[in-house]
Design an enzyme around this catalytic site. Structure first.
Site, PDB file in Angstrom:
ATOM      1  N   LEU A 132       0.712   5.002   0.003  1.00 18.14           N
ATOM      2  CA  LEU A 132       1.500   5.514   1.114  1.00 18.14           C
ATOM      3  C   LEU A 132       1.968   4.354   1.986  1.00 18.14           C
ATOM      4  O   LEU A 132       1.309   3.314   2.057  1.00 18.14           O
ATOM      5  CB  LEU A 132       0.671   6.477   1.971  1.00 18.14           C
ATOM      6  CG  LEU A 132       0.134   7.750   1.303  1.00 18.14           C
ATOM      7  CD1 LEU A 132      -0.814   8.472   2.258  1.00 18.14           C
ATOM      8  CD2 LEU A 132       1.272   8.666   0.874  1.00 18.14           C
ATOM      9  N   ASP A 133       3.100   4.554   2.677  1.00 16.86           N
ATOM     10  CA  ASP A 133       3.546   3.582   3.670  1.00 16.86           C
ATOM     11  C   ASP A 133       2.487   3.435   4.756  1.00 16.86           C
ATOM     12  O   ASP A 133       1.703   4.361   5.009  1.00 16.86           O
ATOM     13  CB  ASP A 133       4.860   4.029   4.315  1.00 16.86           C
ATOM     14  CG  ASP A 133       6.020   4.040   3.337  1.00 16.86           C
ATOM     15  OD1 ASP A 133       5.924   3.374   2.298  1.00 16.86           O
ATOM     16  OD2 ASP A 133       7.019   4.729   3.620  1.00 16.86           O
ATOM     17  N   ARG A 134       2.485   2.294   5.419  1.00 17.33           N
ATOM     18  CA  ARG A 134       1.496   2.008   6.462  1.00 17.33           C
ATOM     19  C   ARG A 134       1.388   3.150   7.483  1.00 17.33           C
ATOM     20  O   ARG A 134       0.287   3.578   7.836  1.00 17.33           O
ATOM     21  CB  ARG A 134       1.858   0.712   7.186  1.00 17.33           C
ATOM     22  CG  ARG A 134       0.951   0.397   8.370  1.00 17.33           C
ATOM     23  CD  ARG A 134       1.529  -0.710   9.233  1.00 17.33           C
ATOM     24  NE  ARG A 134       1.480  -1.983   8.544  1.00 17.33           N
ATOM     25  CZ  ARG A 134       0.467  -2.866   8.657  1.00 17.33           C
ATOM     26  NH1 ARG A 134      -0.566  -2.568   9.438  1.00 17.33           N
ATOM     27  NH2 ARG A 134       0.493  -4.001   8.009  1.00 17.33           N
ATOM     28  N   THR A 136       2.453   6.269   7.269  1.00 17.04           N
ATOM     29  CA  THR A 136       2.332   7.616   6.711  1.00 17.04           C
ATOM     30  C   THR A 136       0.848   7.919   6.507  1.00 17.04           C
ATOM     31  O   THR A 136       0.112   7.095   5.961  1.00 17.04           O
ATOM     32  CB  THR A 136       3.072   7.724   5.370  1.00 17.04           C
ATOM     33  OG1 THR A 136       4.465   7.461   5.574  1.00 17.04           O
ATOM     34  CG2 THR A 136       2.912   9.113   4.770  1.00 17.04           C
ATOM     35  N   ARG A 236      12.041   9.642   3.628  1.00 13.77           N
ATOM     36  CA  ARG A 236      12.657   9.090   4.830  1.00 13.77           C
ATOM     37  C   ARG A 236      14.146   8.848   4.622  1.00 13.77           C
ATOM     38  O   ARG A 236      14.970   9.142   5.493  1.00 13.77           O
ATOM     39  CB  ARG A 236      11.938   7.801   5.220  1.00 13.77           C
ATOM     40  CG  ARG A 236      10.445   8.003   5.500  1.00 13.77           C
ATOM     41  CD  ARG A 236       9.669   6.703   5.542  1.00 13.77           C
ATOM     42  NE  ARG A 236      10.040   5.897   6.698  1.00 13.77           N
ATOM     43  CZ  ARG A 236       9.560   4.677   6.912  1.00 13.77           C
ATOM     44  NH1 ARG A 236       8.694   4.131   6.042  1.00 13.77           N
ATOM     45  NH2 ARG A 236       9.928   4.001   7.978  1.00 13.77           N
TER      46      ARG A 236
END
Length: 300
Positions: A132-134, A136, A236
Site C-alpha cells: 500500500l502507499d504510505r 493508505t 487515486r
C-alpha cells in the site's frame, strides 16, 4: 519444508511438473544448489528425470536465511490472519510498506521482520504479496516462505483469485454515479517519476476499477472500490480523472481541509488458499480518521 505433487503426464520431466505447480526456475535453483532435495517415489532424483503417471514428486525447500540488510523493529503488528504459509496484517496510515535507501526503518517490512525474528520461524525472509502507499491504511498480504510467495505471483493461477477492495472518501456534488466501472489506461506523467495519469496515447497499461456508493453524508460519498488491475496509484488517478479526487489527496487534486492524508483504506482481501484449497476472506473496519468524517454531525 516439504511439498508433494502427483504426476499426471506420462514421460513428463520433474521440472515440467514442478513448473505446472508454480515452482519457478529460481526456486528450483535454490533447491538444487542451497541444500534442497527432489524425490520421486521416495528416491532422490534430478530435475530432468522422466516420470510415469502417478509418480509422486516431493521437494524439500531449504530454509531461508535472515536478510541482514532489512532492519527488524519492535513495532507491534495487528495480525488479521496467519497460518504456516501466509500472514495478513493491518497497516496504519503514514507507514510505508517497504524501506528505501533514505529510510531504512519504520516500514511494515521492518515490523514483519521483527515479528518473524521474535517468533523464531525457520524462514526469515519477508515476502510482500500486496503493498500500500504510505498514507493508505488497511490490509497487507505477506507470504511466509518463497513457495507460498511464488504461488501468489502474477504468473500463477492463484494470483487471479486475489480480490482487494478499498473504501475511499470523495466530495459529493450529487453528480457522481452510485455505481460505475472505470476502464482507462494509466501511465507515468512525462514530467514526473512519481505521478501517474490516464493516458490514451498508447503509452499506458490497462487499468480497470469498479465501485459502488456505500453512504452519502456531510457532502461526502463513501465509495467501495474493487481493483481489477494493479497499477500504481490506480484508484487515486481514476477518481481524480473523473473530477473526484480523494479527500486529503493533494498529489492528485484534493486538499487537506478535512484530512491530512488521502482518504483511502484497503478494507477487504479475498484469496483462494493454494495449500488448504479454501477461500480466505478478511474484513477490516474503517480507521478512526475516515470514520469520524462520516459519523460527525458537522456539515462541510
Amino acid at each position: 519444508m516439504q511439498f508433494s505433487f502427483t504426476n499426471d503426464n506420462d514421460g513428463s520431466m520433474v521440472k515440467a511438473l514442478l513448473h505446472r505447480h508454480s515452482v519457478s526456475r529460481r526456486l528450483l535453483a535454490k533447491i538444487k544448489f542451497d541444500g534442497g532435495k527432489i524425490y520421486v517415489n521416495g528416491l532422490e532424483q534430478n530435475a530432468i528425470f522422466r516420470m510415469k503417471i502417478g509418480d509422486v514428486v516431493t521437494i524439500t525447500v531449504p530454509n531461508e536465511p535472515d536478510n541482514e540488510a532489512l532492519i527488524p523493529t519492535e513495532i507491534p503488528l495487528n495480525i488479521l490472519f496467519e497460518d504456516a504459509h501466509y500472514l495478513v496484517v493491518a497497516k496504519p496510515a503514514g507507514m510505508p510498506s517497504i524501506t528505501g535507501s533514505l529510510h531504512p526503518t519504520g516500514a511494515m517490512s521492518n515490523a514483519v521482520k521483527g515479528y518473524i525474528l521474535r517468533q523464531h520461524y525457520e524462514n526469515q525472509t519477508v515476502h510482500i504479496i500486496t503493498r500500500l502507499d504510505r498514507d493508505t491504511s488497511g490490509i497487507m498480504f505477506f507470504a511466509k516462505h518463497r513457495y507460498a510467495h511464488a504461488l501468489m505471483s502474477p504468473e500463477s493461477k492463484y494470483h487471479e483469485t486475489i480480490e482487494k477492495r478499498y473504501f475511499a472518501l470523495v466530495n459529493d456534488d450529487g453528480k457522481l454515479p452510485d455505481t460505475d466501472e472505470i476502464n482507462l489506461p494509466i501511465g507515468r506523467r512525462d514530467d514526473s517519476i512519481i505521478l501517474r495519469q490516464v493516458r490514451l496515447d498508447g503509452a499506458a497499461k490497462e487499468a480497470r476499477t469498479t465501485y459502488r456508493t456505500v453512504k452519502k453524508v456531510n457532502k461526502l460519498a463513501l465509495l467501495d472500490l474493487t481493483l481489477h488491475t494493479g497499477r500504481t496509484h490506480q484508484i487515486r488517478v481514476h477518481l481524480s480523472h473523473l473530477g473526484y479526487p480523494l479527500v486529503g489527496d493533494e498529489l492528485y487534486g484534493g486538499n487537506h481541509d478535512l484530512m491530512t492524508r488521502q482518504a483511502l483504506h484497503c478494507h477487504y482481501l479475498e484469496f483462494h488458499h493454494p495449500f488448504t484449497d479454501k477461500t480466505v476472506k478478511i474484513d477490516l473496519d474503517l480507521p478512526d480518521d475516515m470514520k469520524q468524517l462520516i459519523d460527525t454531525e458537522k456539515s462541510f
